[in-house]
Design a protein around this motif. Sequence first.
Motif, PDB file in Angstrom:
ATOM      1  N   GLU A  43       0.828  -1.190   0.000  1.00 55.31           N
ATOM      2  CA  GLU A  43       0.000   0.000   0.000  1.00 55.31           C
ATOM      3  C   GLU A  43       0.871   1.251   0.000  1.00 55.31           C
ATOM      4  O   GLU A  43       2.045   1.216   0.369  1.00 55.31           O
ATOM      5  CB  GLU A  43      -0.918  -0.004   1.228  1.00 55.31           C
ATOM      6  CG  GLU A  43      -1.940  -1.124   1.227  1.00 55.31           C
ATOM      7  CD  GLU A  43      -2.913  -1.008   2.376  1.00 55.31           C
ATOM      8  OE1 GLU A  43      -3.902  -1.772   2.387  1.00 55.31           O
ATOM      9  OE2 GLU A  43      -2.697  -0.179   3.267  1.00 55.31           O
ATOM     10  N   GLU A  45       2.499   4.516   1.244  1.00 51.95           N
ATOM     11  CA  GLU A  45       3.009   4.793   2.587  1.00 51.95           C
ATOM     12  C   GLU A  45       3.402   6.258   2.727  1.00 51.95           C
ATOM     13  O   GLU A  45       4.036   6.828   1.833  1.00 51.95           O
ATOM     14  CB  GLU A  45       4.229   3.894   2.851  1.00 51.95           C
ATOM     15  CG  GLU A  45       4.922   4.100   4.177  1.00 51.95           C
ATOM     16  CD  GLU A  45       6.171   3.255   4.305  1.00 51.95           C
ATOM     17  OE1 GLU A  45       6.393   2.658   5.366  1.00 51.95           O
ATOM     18  OE2 GLU A  45       6.958   3.205   3.322  1.00 51.95           O
ATOM     19  N   PHE A  46       3.055   6.838   3.857  1.00 51.36           N
ATOM     20  CA  PHE A  46       3.387   8.232   4.138  1.00 51.36           C
ATOM     21  C   PHE A  46       4.883   8.393   4.337  1.00 51.36           C
ATOM     22  O   PHE A  46       5.511   7.606   5.048  1.00 51.36           O
ATOM     23  CB  PHE A  46       2.640   8.690   5.393  1.00 51.36           C
ATOM     24  CG  PHE A  46       3.087  10.020   5.915  1.00 51.36           C
ATOM     25  CD1 PHE A  46       3.827  10.108   7.078  1.00 51.36           C
ATOM     26  CD2 PHE A  46       2.763  11.186   5.241  1.00 51.36           C
ATOM     27  CE1 PHE A  46       4.241  11.329   7.570  1.00 51.36           C
ATOM     28  CE2 PHE A  46       3.174  12.417   5.721  1.00 51.36           C
ATOM     29  CZ  PHE A  46       3.908  12.488   6.891  1.00 51.36           C
ATOM     30  N   ALA A 104      -4.668  14.551  10.025  1.00 54.93           N
ATOM     31  CA  ALA A 104      -4.488  13.246   9.376  1.00 54.93           C
ATOM     32  C   ALA A 104      -3.563  13.380   8.175  1.00 54.93           C
ATOM     33  O   ALA A 104      -3.802  12.777   7.126  1.00 54.93           O
ATOM     34  CB  ALA A 104      -5.834  12.677   8.964  1.00 54.93           C
ATOM     35  N   TYR A 105      -2.487  14.139   8.363  1.00 53.41           N
ATOM     36  CA  TYR A 105      -1.542  14.433   7.279  1.00 53.41           C
ATOM     37  C   TYR A 105      -0.883  13.157   6.733  1.00 53.41           C
ATOM     38  O   TYR A 105      -0.341  13.154   5.642  1.00 53.41           O
ATOM     39  CB  TYR A 105      -0.439  15.365   7.785  1.00 53.41           C
ATOM     40  CG  TYR A 105       0.253  14.846   9.011  1.00 53.41           C
ATOM     41  CD1 TYR A 105      -0.167  15.229  10.284  1.00 53.41           C
ATOM     42  CD2 TYR A 105       1.316  13.943   8.913  1.00 53.41           C
ATOM     43  CE1 TYR A 105       0.451  14.732  11.416  1.00 53.41           C
ATOM     44  CE2 TYR A 105       1.927  13.438  10.035  1.00 53.41           C
ATOM     45  CZ  TYR A 105       1.504  13.833  11.283  1.00 53.41           C
ATOM     46  OH  TYR A 105       2.109  13.337  12.404  1.00 53.41           O
ATOM     47  N   TYR A 106      -0.952  12.072   7.502  1.00 56.91           N
ATOM     48  CA  TYR A 106      -0.303  10.811   7.142  1.00 56.91           C
ATOM     49  C   TYR A 106      -1.181   9.946   6.240  1.00 56.91           C
ATOM     50  O   TYR A 106      -0.761   8.885   5.787  1.00 56.91           O
ATOM     51  CB  TYR A 106       0.020  10.026   8.413  1.00 56.91           C
ATOM     52  CG  TYR A 106      -1.164   9.926   9.335  1.00 56.91           C
ATOM     53  CD1 TYR A 106      -1.356  10.854  10.350  1.00 56.91           C
ATOM     54  CD2 TYR A 106      -2.124   8.933   9.155  1.00 56.91           C
ATOM     55  CE1 TYR A 106      -2.468  10.798  11.172  1.00 56.91           C
ATOM     56  CE2 TYR A 106      -3.232   8.865   9.964  1.00 56.91           C
ATOM     57  CZ  TYR A 106      -3.403   9.800  10.971  1.00 56.91           C
ATOM     58  OH  TYR A 106      -4.507   9.735  11.783  1.00 56.91           O
ATOM     59  N   SER A 107      -2.401  10.383   6.006  1.00 56.27           N
ATOM     60  CA  SER A 107      -3.357   9.603   5.219  1.00 56.27           C
ATOM     61  C   SER A 107      -3.457  10.130   3.800  1.00 56.27           C
ATOM     62  O   SER A 107      -3.743  11.305   3.578  1.00 56.27           O
ATOM     63  CB  SER A 107      -4.736   9.653   5.878  1.00 56.27           C
ATOM     64  OG  SER A 107      -5.696   9.014   5.041  1.00 56.27           O
ATOM     65  N   GLU A 108      -3.276   9.241   2.831  1.00 57.75           N
ATOM     66  CA  GLU A 108      -3.325   9.668   1.438  1.00 57.75           C
ATOM     67  C   GLU A 108      -4.692  10.203   1.046  1.00 57.75           C
ATOM     68  O   GLU A 108      -4.796  11.005   0.112  1.00 57.75           O
ATOM     69  CB  GLU A 108      -2.920   8.513   0.523  1.00 57.75           C
ATOM     70  CG  GLU A 108      -3.841   7.300   0.594  1.00 57.75           C
ATOM     71  CD  GLU A 108      -3.442   6.233  -0.402  1.00 57.75           C
ATOM     72  OE1 GLU A 108      -3.266   5.082   0.006  1.00 57.75           O
ATOM     73  OE2 GLU A 108      -3.314   6.542  -1.592  1.00 57.75           O
ATOM     74  N   ASP A 109      -5.718   9.794   1.762  1.00 57.28           N
ATOM     75  CA  ASP A 109      -7.077  10.250   1.446  1.00 57.28           C
ATOM     76  C   ASP A 109      -7.259  11.744   1.684  1.00 57.28           C
ATOM     77  O   ASP A 109      -8.233  12.337   1.207  1.00 57.28           O
ATOM     78  CB  ASP A 109      -8.090   9.487   2.289  1.00 57.28           C
ATOM     79  CG  ASP A 109      -8.135   8.010   1.957  1.00 57.28           C
ATOM     80  OD1 ASP A 109      -8.584   7.215   2.797  1.00 57.28           O
ATOM     81  OD2 ASP A 109      -7.705   7.659   0.839  1.00 57.28           O
ATOM     82  N   GLN A 110      -6.350  12.365   2.441  1.00 51.29           N
ATOM     83  CA  GLN A 110      -6.480  13.770   2.781  1.00 51.29           C
ATOM     84  C   GLN A 110      -5.961  14.702   1.691  1.00 51.29           C
ATOM     85  O   GLN A 110      -6.117  15.918   1.790  1.00 51.29           O
ATOM     86  CB  GLN A 110      -5.714  14.056   4.075  1.00 51.29           C
ATOM     87  CG  GLN A 110      -6.257  13.272   5.263  1.00 51.29           C
ATOM     88  CD  GLN A 110      -7.668  13.702   5.606  1.00 51.29           C
ATOM     89  OE1 GLN A 110      -7.953  14.884   5.737  1.00 51.29           O
ATOM     90  NE2 GLN A 110      -8.560  12.734   5.759  1.00 51.29           N
TER      91      GLN A 110
END
Length: 124
Positions: A43, A45-46, A104-110
């Motif tokens: 997946e 990854e941040f 939630a800066y670590y989430s690609e959805d953001q």
Amino acid sequence: VQLQASGGGLVQAGDSLTLSCKASPPTFNNYVMGWFRQAPGKEREFVVATRWSGGYPKYGDPVKGRFTVSKDRTTNTLLLQMNNLKVEDTADYYCTARYGWTTAYYSEDQYHYWGQGTLVTVSS
């Protein structure tokens, strides 16, 4: 918003490499920019997120102490200096951006905007 990533390549473990992400148009003071990566079969990854206006970047645990993000404001380019590269750093690296900070800066959805990937391959 358009993001153009570059700088990937084939390096050996322990080497350094710098990725670039040129952003346009140049109105980014309220934007957050960052990098994610995706290894084959895994997946996304941040890697890092940073406010274009300043402040301390947030790094993913696997890259802390080895990767450093910076900005060239004269060319609207986000730079990712990667030192002491490891085989497990091999991945497609994606530049990304969003308007405004998020916890939630670590989430690609953001993130709203994505550049094309640039491939980094680290050999042993």
